[in-house]
Design an enzyme around this catalytic site. Structure first.
Site, PDB file in Angstrom:
ATOM      1  N   ASP A  64       0.834  -1.202   0.000  1.00  0.00           N
ATOM      2  CA  ASP A  64       0.000   0.000   0.000  1.00  0.00           C
ATOM      3  C   ASP A  64       0.870   1.254   0.000  1.00  0.00           C
ATOM      4  OD1 ASP A  64      -2.472   1.493   0.178  1.00  0.00           O
ATOM      5  OD2 ASP A  64      -1.945   1.867   2.262  1.00  0.00           O
ATOM      6  N   ASP A  67       2.330   1.845  -3.751  1.00  0.00           N
ATOM      7  CA  ASP A  67       1.555   2.213  -4.940  1.00  0.00           C
ATOM      8  C   ASP A  67       1.748   3.679  -5.318  1.00  0.00           C
ATOM      9  OD1 ASP A  67      -0.040   3.220  -2.874  1.00  0.00           O
ATOM     10  OD2 ASP A  67      -1.809   2.061  -3.415  1.00  0.00           O
ATOM     11  N   ASP A  85      -6.858   4.344  -4.154  1.00  0.00           N
ATOM     12  CA  ASP A  85      -6.025   4.003  -3.003  1.00  0.00           C
ATOM     13  C   ASP A  85      -6.747   4.308  -1.694  1.00  0.00           C
ATOM     14  OD1 ASP A  85      -3.567   3.227  -1.655  1.00  0.00           O
ATOM     15  OD2 ASP A  85      -3.268   5.363  -1.280  1.00  0.00           O
ATOM     16  N   ASP A  89      -8.157   1.598   0.962  1.00  0.00           N
ATOM     17  CA  ASP A  89      -7.700   1.667   2.359  1.00  0.00           C
ATOM     18  C   ASP A  89      -8.860   1.482   3.325  1.00  0.00           C
ATOM     19  OD1 ASP A  89      -5.079   2.084   1.589  1.00  0.00           O
ATOM     20  OD2 ASP A  89      -5.060   4.220   2.095  1.00  0.00           O
TER      21      ASP A  89
END
Length: 188
Positions: A64, A67, A85, A89
């Site tokens: 994560d 990215d 993103d 999350d």
């Protein structure tokens, strides 16, 4: 708080991002891969394999973090990528907590309060920034800190303590952000 070390890790992450780019991986693909790994961690929490779940969670969290670095390294930063993103999350946060609760490691009411607190941290930042507060990356428990707490607690088979700590710190962070947003927005 971890946002303060971002500048120090930006270049190493972007180097890794360039390596991933050479493999043909896109930032959005990496976001999805990280999410799938987080789902696996959630499943391991459900099975009460806290240590394994924590290790898998750390891998998902690392991806994560990559990215965005991959996007910057390849010039593929996009509004949709940021949206994806952030949205993923929230799904990751929910899946981790649901896995923990479904596994009977933490009561559902505590899980619910933790999830709402975590969401309010993110939502308050987003809403304040849209209202014109400027970047509101403040507070003692942003997402990175919350993931690290769950990770460390799981390594000691103490994820229950980790979730309680995340719940408390999330609500404190939310209050910090509301207070700071009020100051900034009333000045402007």
């Amino acid at each position: 708080m971890l946002s303060k070390i971002r500048p120090k890790v930006k270049q190493p992450l972007e180097r890794i991002g360039k390596t991933l780019a050479s493999l043909g991986i896109t930032p959005n693909q990496l976001t999805i891969i990280g999410f799938l790994i987080t789902l696996l961690a959630s499943y391991e929490f459900y099975l009460q394999n806290q240590i394994l779940a924590g290790i898998i969670l750390a891998v998902g969290a690392f991806l994560d973090a990559l990215d965005g670095a991959l996007a910057r390294a390849t010039g593929k930063v996009s509004k949709f990528g940021g949206f994806l993103d952030s949205t993923i999350d929230r799904l990751s946060d929910a899946s981790i907590l649901f896995g923990i609760a479904l596994g009977g490691l933490v009561r559902w009411d505590v899980t619910f309060l933790t999830l709402i607190g975590s969401y309010m941290v993110s939502y308050s930042r987003c809403r304040a920034e849209l209202a014109g507060s400027g970047t509101l990356a403040i507070g003692i428990a942003e997402r990175g800190e919350r993931i690290i707490i769950i990770f460390i607690a799981s390594l000691f088979n103490a994820v229950k303590i980790g979730v309680y700590l995340v719940a408390i710190l999330s609500w404190i962070t939310f209050i910090q952000r509301v207070y700071e947003a009020k100051k900034r927005l009333e000045m402007g």
